[in-house]
Design a protein around this motif. Structure first.
Motif, PDB file in Angstrom:
ATOM      1  N   PHE A  51      -9.846  -0.855   1.145  1.00 30.42           N
ATOM      2  CA  PHE A  51      -9.533  -0.707   2.569  1.00 30.42           C
ATOM      3  C   PHE A  51     -10.783  -0.229   3.298  1.00 30.42           C
ATOM      4  O   PHE A  51     -11.751   0.253   2.687  1.00 30.42           O
ATOM      5  CB  PHE A  51      -8.360   0.268   2.787  1.00 30.42           C
TER       6      PHE A  51
ATOM      7  N   ASN B 200      -8.478  -2.435   7.758  1.00 31.37           N
ATOM      8  CA  ASN B 200      -7.503  -3.276   7.076  1.00 31.37           C
ATOM      9  C   ASN B 200      -7.483  -2.895   5.603  1.00 31.37           C
ATOM     10  O   ASN B 200      -8.417  -2.269   5.080  1.00 31.37           O
ATOM     11  CB  ASN B 200      -7.831  -4.759   7.256  1.00 31.37           C
ATOM     12  N   ILE B 201      -6.404  -3.282   4.936  1.00 33.74           N
ATOM     13  CA  ILE B 201      -6.196  -2.919   3.536  1.00 33.74           C
ATOM     14  C   ILE B 201      -5.765  -4.150   2.769  1.00 33.74           C
ATOM     15  O   ILE B 201      -5.119  -5.061   3.337  1.00 33.74           O
ATOM     16  CB  ILE B 201      -5.157  -1.778   3.416  1.00 33.74           C
ATOM     17  N   GLY B 202      -6.131  -4.205   1.490  1.00 31.11           N
ATOM     18  CA  GLY B 202      -5.766  -5.343   0.665  1.00 31.11           C
ATOM     19  C   GLY B 202      -5.774  -4.961  -0.805  1.00 31.11           C
ATOM     20  O   GLY B 202      -6.152  -3.850  -1.195  1.00 31.11           O
TER      21      GLY B 202
ATOM     22  N   LEU C   9       2.478   2.915  -0.042  1.00 27.06           N
ATOM     23  CA  LEU C   9       1.552   1.850   0.356  1.00 27.06           C
ATOM     24  C   LEU C   9       1.859   1.328   1.746  1.00 27.06           C
ATOM     25  O   LEU C   9       0.960   0.920   2.486  1.00 27.06           O
ATOM     26  CB  LEU C   9       1.584   0.708  -0.664  1.00 27.06           C
ATOM     27  N   SER C  10       3.150   1.304   2.118  1.00 23.03           N
ATOM     28  CA  SER C  10       3.505   0.889   3.473  1.00 23.03           C
ATOM     29  C   SER C  10       2.909   1.850   4.500  1.00 23.03           C
ATOM     30  O   SER C  10       2.357   1.429   5.527  1.00 23.03           O
ATOM     31  CB  SER C  10       5.020   0.823   3.624  1.00 23.03           C
TER      32      SER C  10
ATOM     33  N   PHE D  91       2.875  -4.121   0.271  1.00 24.99           N
ATOM     34  CA  PHE D  91       2.709  -3.150   1.367  1.00 24.99           C
ATOM     35  C   PHE D  91       3.958  -3.040   2.243  1.00 24.99           C
ATOM     36  O   PHE D  91       3.908  -2.397   3.294  1.00 24.99           O
ATOM     37  CB  PHE D  91       1.507  -3.528   2.231  1.00 24.99           C
ATOM     38  N   GLU D  92       5.063  -3.698   1.836  1.00 21.95           N
ATOM     39  CA  GLU D  92       6.310  -3.565   2.567  1.00 21.95           C
ATOM     40  C   GLU D  92       6.986  -2.248   2.178  1.00 21.95           C
ATOM     41  O   GLU D  92       6.808  -1.747   1.057  1.00 21.95           O
ATOM     42  CB  GLU D  92       7.241  -4.736   2.262  1.00 21.95           C
TER      43      GLU D  92
ATOM     44  N   LYS E 135      -4.485   0.549   9.601  1.00 25.42           N
ATOM     45  CA  LYS E 135      -4.509  -0.245  10.839  1.00 25.42           C
ATOM     46  C   LYS E 135      -4.740   0.651  12.053  1.00 25.42           C
ATOM     47  O   LYS E 135      -5.502   0.298  12.966  1.00 25.42           O
ATOM     48  CB  LYS E 135      -3.200  -1.013  11.000  1.00 25.42           C
TER      49      LYS E 135
ATOM     50  N   CYS F  62       0.270   3.750   3.971  1.00 26.62           N
ATOM     51  CA  CYS F  62      -1.187   3.529   3.928  1.00 26.62           C
ATOM     52  C   CYS F  62      -1.585   2.338   4.779  1.00 26.62           C
ATOM     53  O   CYS F  62      -2.594   2.372   5.502  1.00 26.62           O
ATOM     54  CB  CYS F  62      -1.634   3.316   2.482  1.00 26.62           C
ATOM     55  N   ASN F  63      -0.822   1.275   4.675  1.00 24.33           N
ATOM     56  CA  ASN F  63      -1.113   0.062   5.462  1.00 24.33           C
ATOM     57  C   ASN F  63      -1.110   0.368   6.956  1.00 24.33           C
ATOM     58  O   ASN F  63      -2.023  -0.023   7.698  1.00 24.33           O
ATOM     59  CB  ASN F  63      -0.080  -1.012   5.121  1.00 24.33           C
ATOM     60  N   GLU F  64      -0.097   1.102   7.428  1.00 24.87           N
ATOM     61  CA  GLU F  64      -0.010   1.428   8.846  1.00 24.87           C
ATOM     62  C   GLU F  64      -1.114   2.391   9.270  1.00 24.87           C
ATOM     63  O   GLU F  64      -1.719   2.243  10.343  1.00 24.87           O
ATOM     64  CB  GLU F  64       1.360   2.033   9.166  1.00 24.87           C
TER      65      GLU F  64
END
Length: 760
Positions: A604, A589-591, A576-577, A555-556, A584, A579-581
Motif C-alpha cells: 500500500f 491505494n492498497i493491493g 483489511l476492509s 478487502f470486503e 484511500k 485498512c482499505n478505507e
C-alpha cells in the motif's frame, strides 16, 4: 444581439445594409463623373485658350502684312498728295471692324497721314513702338495703352519701311481691344462663360459680360484668376468663388505675349448640367427603391411579423400555465400551417401536462415514502450508533477493570506459571478490545465520521514501535522479521501516524497470524511527485497464501479466505476492509499478490508532506518510559476521581495511591460539585456517563464556579470511542481525554502534563 431583434428591425437593418453601400457607390460614381466633367471642361478651355492665342498671333501677323502692303503703296507712289493718302487710308478703314486707326509717320515719329484727322501732325516720338522701329526693329507690337483721343484701351502695331537700309517711314495700326475681344468671344464659349483680356499690369482690358470695361481701376489682385498667367504659367482652377458670382466657377488662365493673358471661366451648373440631371435621376430612383423597401417592410410586418407575434404571445400564455390559449391563424401560407401544427402541439401538451400532474402526484407520494424511509434509516443509523456507543461503554467498562487489575496483579510476587496465565488473559482481553475497536472504526467509516489528521511524526520511530508491538507474537512463533528501509527516505513527515500505525499493525499481525514458519519482510520506500511524498509499504510473508477466487474480495468487510481459516484463526474479518478505507482516506491505494500455499505480499501507499523541521531521531525524548517502574515525587497532590463504577474506582485508586497521590472519590457529578466546593484539587478525572448528573454537566458547573485566575484541569474518562466524543468533552470545558480501558501509563502521562511531575 441581431437574433434578439424583431423581424421589422431585422428587415430595416437588411435594407440599410443594402441601400447604404448602393448609395455610397452611387455618390462616389457621380462624384467621379463630376470630376471627369470638370477636368474635361478645363482641358477644353485650355485648348480654346490656345486656339485664341494662335488666332490672335495670326491676326497680328495679318495686320503686319497689311501694314507692309499699305506702306509699300505709299512709298511707291511719291506723287500722291497728303489728302490723297488720307483718303486712301480712310477707304481702308471702311472694311475694318477691329482696327481703329491707320496712321503714316515719318522716321522722326510725326504723323503725316491718318484715317482720323485728329491724329494729323501729332508727334508720337515718345511712344515705345516709334523708338523700337527707330532702333532697328522691322515690326513691333506695343503694350496696351489708353488712347489719348477716345480714352479706350488700344493695342498699337507698327511696321518700319526701309529702303537700302534707310528708314523711310512708320506704318501704325491701332487695334481696338474691345472689338478684338468681341471677335474672339464667339470661339466655342458656353452659356455663362466669362472671357477676359488682361494686360501685363493686371488691368482687365476686356470682359465679355461687360464689353465697355476699360478703366485702369479694373485690376486683378494676386489671388484672382489671371495673375499667375501673367508670369507665363498655364493654370487650371477647378473651383473659384467670387462675391459677384452666384454660382462657383472653374477657370483657365493662359498667357499671351502680345497682350498679357486671357482667362476663361465656366459656371458649374452649366458644365455639370447633364451630371446634375443624372444625379436627380439617381436620387429619384433611390427614393423609389426606399419607398418600395418600406412598402415591403410593412407588407412583411402585416403578413409575417404580426402572425409570428401572435404565435409568440400564445406561447407566452401557454408558458404562464393557461393551456387553453390557441393561435388560430387563418390562411393558406406556411405561417398558417405552422399555427395549425402549434395548436395541435398545444392540445397534445395539455394531455401530457394532465398526465404529468398525475405522475407528479404519484412522485410526491413516492418522495414522501422515500423521505419517511430516509428518516427511518437515519433513525436506524442513529440507533445503531447509540447502540455501538453504549455497547462500547458497557464492554470497555468491565474490560477496564479486568485489564487494570491484571496490570496491578502482574506487578506482585507471582510464580512463572501465574505470570503466564496473566499474560494469556491480557492477550485474550486485548483481542476482544481489538474486535471492539474494529467494529467501531468500521461504523465510523460507514457514517463518514472518521477523520484523517495532519500532524508531524517520525516515520522510523513509528516503524520501530509497530515492530515492537508484534515482536512478542513473532518470537513466540519462532519467525524472523526483516525490514528494508530506503536509505534516503524522509524521516520527519506530516500525516496521520495513528491510522498509519493501525494499517501496519493490522497487515503485520495478519502476516504473523497466517505464517507458521519462515519469515516476514517489510519494505519501505519513498518517491516525490508534485511537491508531495508517496510512502510505499510492502509486507511479504511465507504463510498459507490466498486462493484466486477469494483474492478479489479480500478487502470486503467480514471476509476471510474460507470458513476453516475463520475457525482456525480468530478474527472479525473487518481488519483489511478498514485498512482499505484508511489507505484511500490517506490518498493512497492498497493491493495484494498471493498464491495459495506460497505466501502473500500486501502493498500500500499513502500521501504525506515533508516536515521542514530538522529533527534528530535520537534526540527525541519520550514523555515517559513504560517499562520503568515509575512513581511520582514524594510531594503530595490531591486528585478528585469522579466515577460510578466501583471496579474502575479501585483500579484508578491503585494507580494513583501507589504513586503517593491523595485521591477523593465522587460517585456522580452532583457529589463532585460538593467536593469541589469544600476542597481544592490539583486535577479532576471525570467519567462522562454517570447517574444523577453526568460528567458534561458537572464540568460546566465547575467552570461556572471558578474565578478567572483559578483553573482546575479536568480530564475526561469515557468508554465512548467515537471521534466526536473528544470534541464533545472539550466543548463541555474539559482539558483532556483518556478512553477506557485506561492504563497506568495514561494516568502517568496526564499527571506529568498538568502537574509537571518529574518521572524518576
Amino acid at each position: 444581439m441581431f437574433r434578439r431583434l424583431s423581424i421589422k428591425a431585422k428587415l430595416i437593418i437588411i435594407y440599410l445594409s443594402v441601400l447604404i453601400p448602393i448609395s455610397l457607390f452611387g455618390f462616389i460614381s457621380i462624384r467621379e463623373n463630376f470630376d471627369r466633367s470638370i477636368e474635361s471642361e478645363l482641358q477644353a478651355k485650355i485648348e480654346l485658350a490656345h486656339s485664341i492665342s494662335v488666332s490672335l498671333t495670326n491676326y497680328i501677323e495679318e495686320i503686319w502684312i497689311r501694314e507692309q502692303d499699305v506702306s509699300t503703296y505709299i512709298v511707291s507712289n511719291p506723287n500722291l498728295s497728303s489728302d490723297q493718302i488720307n483718303q486712301y487710308l480712310m477707304e481702308l478703314m471702311k472694311h475694318q471692324d477691329v482696327i481703329q486707326t491707320i496712321t503714316w509717320l515719318n522716321p522722326e515719329g510725326c504723323v503725316l497721314n491718318s484715317s482720323r484727322k485728329e491724329m494729323l501732325n501729332l508727334s508720337l516720338n515718345h511712344r515705345d513702338y516709334v523708338k523700337a522701329i527707330q532702333d532697328g526693329k522691322d515690326k513691333y507690337v506695343s503694350s496696351m495703352v489708353f488712347s489719348v483721343i477716345s480714352g479706350k484701351p488700344i493695342l498699337p502695331v507698327a511696321v518700319g519701311i526701309r529702303k537700302n537700309g534707310e528708314l523711310k517711314g512708320i506704318m501704325l495700326m491701332i487695334i481696338n481691344i474691345q472689338e478684338l475681344g468681341k471677335k474672339f468671344t464667339g470661339f466655342n464659349l458656353n452659356e455663362g462663360d466669362l472671357f477676359q483680356f488682361i494686360d501685363s499690369s493686371g488691368t482687365i482690358l476686356y470682359q465679355n459680360n461687360k464689353p465697355d470695361i476699360y478703366s485702369s481701376e479694373y485690376k486683378i489682385s494676386k489671388n484672382e484668376p489671371g495673375w499667375k498667367a501673367l508670369y507665363g504659367e498655364i493654370v487650371k482652377t477647378k473651383k473659384i468663388s467670387s462675391e459677384n458670382s452666384e454660382t462657383p466657377r472653374m477657370c483657365v488662365e493662359y498667357p499671351i505675349e502680345a497682350i498679357g493673358c486671357i482667362t476663361i471661366s465656366s459656371r458649374y451648373d452649366v458644365v455639370l448640367k447633364d451630371d446634375y440631371i443624372n444625379l436627380k435621376i439617381w436620387a429619384i430612383a433611390l427614393l423609389i427603391v426606399v419607398a418600395f423597401s418600406i412598402a415591403i417592410t410593412f407588407y412583411l410586418d402585416s403578413y409575417i411579423r404580426r402572425p409570428l407575434a401572435k404565435l409568440r404571445h400564445t406561447a407566452d400564455i401557454l408558458s404562464e400555465g393557461d393551456f387553453t390559449a390557441r393561435a388560430n391563424i387563418l390562411g393558406n401560407d406556411e405561417i398558417a400551417a405552422t399555427s395549425v401544427v402549434f395548436d395541435n402541439m398545444a392540445d397534445e401538451l395539455c394531455i401530457m401536462i394532465s398526465d404529468l400532474k398525475m405522475r407528479e402526484q404519484e412522485l410526491e407520494k413516492s418522495n414522501l415514502a422515500l423521505q419517511e424511509a430516509k428518516v427511518e434509516a437515519e433513525e436506524a443509523n442513529l440507533a445503531k450508533s447509540k447502540f455501538l456507543a453504549n455497547m462500547s461503554h458497557e464492554i470497555r467498562t468491565p474490560l477496564n477493570g479486568m485489564l487494570g487489575f491484571l496490570d496491578i496483579l502482574s506487578r506482585t510476587d507471582l510464580s512463572s506459571n501465574q505470570l503466564n496465565y496473566i499474560a494469556k488473559i491480557k492477550l485474550t482481553s486485548n483481542m476482544l478490545l481489538g474486535t471492539i475497536n474494529d467494529i467501531l472504526d468500521y461504523s465510523k467509516i460507514q457514517s463518514g465520521k472518521l477523520r484523517i489528521e495532519e500532524i508531524p511524526f517520525n516515520l522510523i520511530d513509528l516503524i520501530e514501535e509497530t515492530l515492537l508491538l508484534i515482536s512478542y507474537n513473532v518470537e513466540e512463533k519462532g519467525l524472523i522479521i526483516n525490514k528494508y528501509i530506503q536509505e534516503d527516505i524522509p524521516v520527519m513527515l506530516t500525516g496521520d501516524p495513528f491510522r498509519l500505525k493501525q494499517v501496519l499493525i493490522n497487515i503485520l499481525t495478519n502476516a504473523v497470524k497466517f505464517t507458521e514458519d519462515g519469515s516476514i519482510d517489510l519494505y519501505v520506500s519513498a518517491q516525490r511527485t508534485n511537491g508531495k511524498i508517496i510512502i510505499n509499504f510492502s509486507i511479504k510473508d511465507t504463510g498459507c497464501g490466498i486462493s484466486k477466487k477469494n483474492l478479489e474480495a479480500i478487502f470486503e468487510p467480514f471476509t476471510q479466505d474460507n470458513d476453516n481459516i475463520s475457525r482456525h484463526y480468530s478474527g472479525s474479518g473487518l481488519g483489511l476492509s478498514i485498512c482499505n478505507e484508511l489507505v484511500k482516506m490517506m490518498g493512497g491505494n492498497i493491493g495484494v499478490e498471493s498464491e495459495l500455499g506460497k505466501g502473500s505480499t500486501f502493498y500500500f501507499s499513502i500521501n504525506v508532506s515533508n516536515n521542514q523541521l530538522n529533527y534528530d531521531r535520537k534526540g527525541i525524548e519520550k514523555d515517559y518510559d513504560a517499562d520503568d517502574t515509575n512513581h511520582f515525587s514524594e510531594n503530595q497532590y490531591k486528585i478528585l476521581l469522579v466515577e460510578d463504577n466501583e471496579i474502575n474506582v479501585m483500579v484508578a485508586q491503585e494507580f494513583l495511591i501507589l504513586n503517593n497521590v491523595s485521591c477523593d472519590v465522587a460517585e456522580n457529578g452532583l457529589i463532585a460539585l460538593e467536593y469541589f466546593d469544600r476542597n481544592s484539587y490539583d486535577i479532576i478525572f471525570m467519567d462522562c456517563q454517570m447517574p444523577v448528573m453526568d460528567g458534561y454537566m458537572a464540568t460546566k458547573e465547575i467552570r461556572k464556579k471558578e474565578t478567572g485566575i483559578n483553573h482546575t484541569p479536568i480530564v475526561a474518562i469515557t468508554a465512548f470511542a467515537f471521534s466526536d466524543e473528544k470534541d464533545k468533552c472539550i466543548d463541555a470545558g474539559m482539558d483532556d481525554y483518556i478512553s477506557k480501558p485506561f492504563t497506568r501509563d495514561d494516568f502517568h502521562r496526564i499527571c506529568q502534563k498538568y502537574l509537571n511531575i518529574n518521572i524518576k
